[in-house]
Every structure is written in C-alpha cells, then in structure tokens.
Design a protein around this motif. Structure first.
Motif, PDB file in Angstrom:
ATOM      1  N   LEU A 119       6.046  -4.668  -8.697  1.00 27.51           N
ATOM      2  CA  LEU A 119       6.194  -3.885  -9.925  1.00 27.51           C
ATOM      3  C   LEU A 119       4.987  -4.074 -10.839  1.00 27.51           C
ATOM      4  O   LEU A 119       4.436  -3.106 -11.372  1.00 27.51           O
ATOM      5  N   VAL A 120       4.558  -5.323 -11.027  1.00 26.75           N
ATOM      6  CA  VAL A 120       3.405  -5.592 -11.892  1.00 26.75           C
ATOM      7  C   VAL A 120       2.148  -4.920 -11.339  1.00 26.75           C
ATOM      8  O   VAL A 120       1.360  -4.337 -12.082  1.00 26.75           O
ATOM      9  N   ALA A 121       1.963  -4.994 -10.021  1.00 25.80           N
ATOM     10  CA  ALA A 121       0.800  -4.345  -9.400  1.00 25.80           C
ATOM     11  C   ALA A 121       0.825  -2.842  -9.640  1.00 25.80           C
ATOM     12  O   ALA A 121      -0.206  -2.222  -9.941  1.00 25.80           O
ATOM     13  N   LEU A 122       1.996  -2.248  -9.522  1.00 26.19           N
ATOM     14  CA  LEU A 122       2.133  -0.811  -9.762  1.00 26.19           C
ATOM     15  C   LEU A 122       1.864  -0.468 -11.222  1.00 26.19           C
ATOM     16  O   LEU A 122       1.237   0.558 -11.527  1.00 26.19           O
ATOM     17  N   MET A 123       2.323  -1.307 -12.125  1.00 24.66           N
ATOM     18  CA  MET A 123       2.080  -1.093 -13.554  1.00 24.66           C
ATOM     19  C   MET A 123       0.590  -1.139 -13.858  1.00 24.66           C
ATOM     20  O   MET A 123       0.053  -0.280 -14.574  1.00 24.66           O
ATOM     21  N   ILE A 124      -0.086  -2.133 -13.324  1.00 24.32           N
ATOM     22  CA  ILE A 124      -1.525  -2.284 -13.563  1.00 24.32           C
ATOM     23  C   ILE A 124      -2.279  -1.061 -13.051  1.00 24.32           C
ATOM     24  O   ILE A 124      -3.093  -0.466 -13.761  1.00 24.32           O
ATOM     25  N   ASP A 125      -2.002  -0.683 -11.818  1.00 24.26           N
ATOM     26  CA  ASP A 125      -2.751   0.434 -11.243  1.00 24.26           C
ATOM     27  C   ASP A 125      -2.450   1.736 -11.962  1.00 24.26           C
ATOM     28  O   ASP A 125      -3.322   2.598 -12.109  1.00 24.26           O
ATOM     29  N   TYR A 146      13.762   0.473  -4.628  1.00 20.66           N
ATOM     30  CA  TYR A 146      12.600   1.291  -4.972  1.00 20.66           C
ATOM     31  C   TYR A 146      11.333   0.448  -5.043  1.00 20.66           C
ATOM     32  O   TYR A 146      10.273   0.869  -4.590  1.00 20.66           O
ATOM     33  N   VAL A 147      11.450  -0.726  -5.645  1.00 19.55           N
ATOM     34  CA  VAL A 147      10.323  -1.664  -5.759  1.00 19.55           C
ATOM     35  C   VAL A 147      10.827  -3.018  -5.264  1.00 19.55           C
ATOM     36  O   VAL A 147      11.677  -3.637  -5.913  1.00 19.55           O
ATOM     37  N   PRO A 148      10.326  -3.508  -4.141  1.00 16.33           N
ATOM     38  CA  PRO A 148      10.878  -4.698  -3.492  1.00 16.33           C
ATOM     39  C   PRO A 148      10.801  -5.996  -4.278  1.00 16.33           C
ATOM     40  O   PRO A 148      11.602  -6.902  -4.051  1.00 16.33           O
ATOM     41  N   SER A 149       9.838  -6.127  -5.191  1.00 15.67           N
ATOM     42  CA  SER A 149       9.683  -7.402  -5.894  1.00 15.67           C
ATOM     43  C   SER A 149       9.044  -7.193  -7.265  1.00 15.67           C
ATOM     44  O   SER A 149       8.462  -6.142  -7.543  1.00 15.67           O
ATOM     45  N   ARG A 150       9.153  -8.224  -8.102  1.00 17.82           N
ATOM     46  CA  ARG A 150       8.518  -8.159  -9.426  1.00 17.82           C
ATOM     47  C   ARG A 150       7.006  -8.093  -9.284  1.00 17.82           C
ATOM     48  O   ARG A 150       6.312  -7.421 -10.052  1.00 17.82           O
ATOM     49  N   TYR A 180       0.799  -1.226   0.000  1.00 19.89           N
ATOM     50  CA  TYR A 180       0.000   0.000   0.000  1.00 19.89           C
ATOM     51  C   TYR A 180       0.837   1.284   0.000  1.00 19.89           C
ATOM     52  O   TYR A 180       0.465   2.261  -0.662  1.00 19.89           O
ATOM     53  N   PRO A 181       1.956   1.331   0.744  1.00 19.15           N
ATOM     54  CA  PRO A 181       2.762   2.556   0.683  1.00 19.15           C
ATOM     55  C   PRO A 181       3.226   2.903  -0.726  1.00 19.15           C
ATOM     56  O   PRO A 181       3.303   4.088  -1.082  1.00 19.15           O
ATOM     57  N   LEU A 182       3.510   1.892  -1.550  1.00 19.05           N
ATOM     58  CA  LEU A 182       3.913   2.161  -2.925  1.00 19.05           C
ATOM     59  C   LEU A 182       2.719   2.530  -3.792  1.00 19.05           C
ATOM     60  O   LEU A 182       2.769   3.485  -4.572  1.00 19.05           O
ATOM     61  N   LEU A 183       1.636   1.772  -3.667  1.00 19.86           N
ATOM     62  CA  LEU A 183       0.451   2.050  -4.472  1.00 19.86           C
ATOM     63  C   LEU A 183      -0.107   3.447  -4.191  1.00 19.86           C
ATOM     64  O   LEU A 183      -0.570   4.145  -5.100  1.00 19.86           O
ATOM     65  N   TRP A 184      -0.059   3.841  -2.930  1.00 24.33           N
ATOM     66  CA  TRP A 184      -0.632   5.128  -2.529  1.00 24.33           C
ATOM     67  C   TRP A 184       0.463   6.162  -2.243  1.00 24.33           C
ATOM     68  O   TRP A 184       0.273   7.076  -1.439  1.00 24.33           O
ATOM     69  N   ARG A 185       1.579   6.059  -2.953  1.00 24.44           N
ATOM     70  CA  ARG A 185       2.729   6.928  -2.708  1.00 24.44           C
ATOM     71  C   ARG A 185       2.433   8.402  -2.987  1.00 24.44           C
ATOM     72  O   ARG A 185       3.120   9.281  -2.476  1.00 24.44           O
ATOM     73  N   ARG A 186       1.419   8.683  -3.806  1.00 18.85           N
ATOM     74  CA  ARG A 186       1.098  10.083  -4.135  1.00 18.85           C
ATOM     75  C   ARG A 186      -0.031  10.638  -3.272  1.00 18.85           C
ATOM     76  O   ARG A 186      -0.453  11.773  -3.467  1.00 18.85           O
ATOM     77  N   SER A 187      -0.572   9.839  -2.379  1.00 17.80           N
ATOM     78  CA  SER A 187      -1.717  10.272  -1.575  1.00 17.80           C
ATOM     79  C   SER A 187      -1.293  11.267  -0.507  1.00 17.80           C
ATOM     80  O   SER A 187      -0.118  11.407  -0.172  1.00 17.80           O
TER      81      SER A 187
END
Length: 236
Positions: free
Chosen positions: A71-77, A64-68, A4-11
């Motif tokens: 990364l895929v989750a971030l790409m999708i979102d 920056y991104v702990p795992s692949r 969540y901290p990565l997904l919501w990094r701009r919040s």
C-alpha cells in the motif's frame, strides 16, 4: 520485492480480470490511503483505517492490496505520477524548473513523504516517468553520454533535498499547529539575551546588512540556478 502487477495495473501489459466488476478498486484504496495520510500522517493510513474509510472489512482490503508495504509503495508511486511531468515547447532549464516546482509542491501537499525513504523507490510508473523526463531533458543539451545520467541525478538530489525540507516544514506546522515563522518569532529572547555578537561576527555583519532576507523559495531557486549554470558550462 515490489508488486509489479499492482504498480503497473494501468499499463498496456496488465491483464483485465474477467467476471463481475469488484465492489472496490486498487485505485480507490490508494486514493483513500493518501487522503488519510495527508490529513493525519503516514502511520494513520493503516489497513484498518483505510478499510473503515471505505466501509469494508479489513480482510476485504487485503484482497486488493496484499500488505501495508504494498500500500505504501502504491501511495508513493501515485503521488510521484500525479506531478504530470509532461511538457512541450519548454527549454531544458524550464523543464528542470517544472520538475523542481512540482516536486516541491508534491512534498508540501503530501508531507508524509518525508517519513519514507526514496533512495530505493517503487519501480512503478511514477518513478519511471521522473527518470525518463530528466534523462530526456539532459540528453537534449549536448552533454557527453557519460555525463547525462550524472547531471540528471545531481538535479534530482538537489531538488529532493530542498523539497523534503519544505515538506518537513509543512508536516511540523500541521502536527504542532504552529508555523515555522511563528516558531522563530517566539524565540526572540534568544537573539536579544543569548546570542553573542562577538562570537558570531560573520552572522552579525550579514544580519546588519540585511543579508538574511529573501530565504525559502528564493534560496531554492538560487541554488537550482547555480546548478544549471554549472551543467551549461559543462556543455560549453
């Protein structure tokens, strides 16, 4: 489990890190990964390939991104959010049309999305923006409370099914170097020598009447119109 901290990094809830600005950013990593996947498919967007594209060591990327999977989750979102489902002054049908059109465009632009499942999407800004947009749309047309989410989910299911098909078409065309239209054209021998008109009378009659014309986007819009008509009748 989502990062969540990565997904919501701009919040507004994200905390800014103190100290010297980093050489890279999560946004830069995600952008590079999407660019690679758009060109060569999802598998090509490995941590090593993305690191090479950004001219850093692979281990640096992991800071920056702990795992692949992250990364895929971030790409999708990120591509979900890029649809920009903000619309003012539109009717509810126009809002659904906006969602449908941009979702279809999303799959065509990023055909690697057909390689992932969105049944359990990353719970990031892109996913939440989509749900908020559709629920707000259905909430404003007079549906009973119990039908609002069902209508939103029905629209989502139809649009994603058709959009994924368009994305698959784009992916196959890119991988094979051949358009679907050309693929069908090469199979003219089948219709001339192997297709049994007596065993398929309904198809034959429709073909002779010109009923196989205007497919693709027209069929997509046709199905969406019928779905929205049904929702409208439920309101009435």
């Amino acid at each position: 489990m989502e990062n969540y901290p990565l997904l919501w990094r701009r919040s507004a809830h994200a905390r800014k890190k103190a100290g010297r600005p980093p050489r890279l950013s999560v946004d830069a990593v995600v952008t590079a990964a999407i660019r690679i996947a758009d060109a060569d498919g999802l598998e090509a967007a490995s941590m090593a390939r993305v690191a090479a594209d950004l001219r850093v060591a692979t281990m640096t990327l992991y800071t920056y991104v702990p795992s692949r999977a992250d990364l895929v989750a971030l790409m999708i979102d990120e591509v979900l959010l890029a649809r920009d489902l903000t619309a003012g002054g539109l009717s509810w049908r126009e809002r659904v049309g906006l969602f449908a059109g941009r979702t279809r465009e999303m799959f065509v632009k990023h055909p690697w999305l057909t390689e992932v499942s969105l049944v359990r999407p990353p719970l990031g800004p892109g996913t939440m923006a989509e749900r908020e947009f559709l629920i707000a749309t259905m909430s404003g047309i007079g549906l009973p409370t119990g039908e609002i989410n069902r209508a939103a989910v029905a629209v989502t299911a139809y649009v994603y099914a058709a959009a994924r098909e368009a994305g698959e078409d784009a992916r196959l065309s890119r991988v094979s170097g051949q358009s679907t239209e050309s693929w069908w054209h090469e199979r003219g021998e089948f219709w001339e020598k192997w297709f049994d008109v007596e065993a398929h009378p309904a198809m034959t009659a429709l073909w002779n009447a010109g009923g196989f014309e205007d497919e693709g986007q027209t069929a997509f819009e046709y199905g969406l119109t019928l779905l929205l008509d049904g929702i409208a009748r439920s309101v009435e």
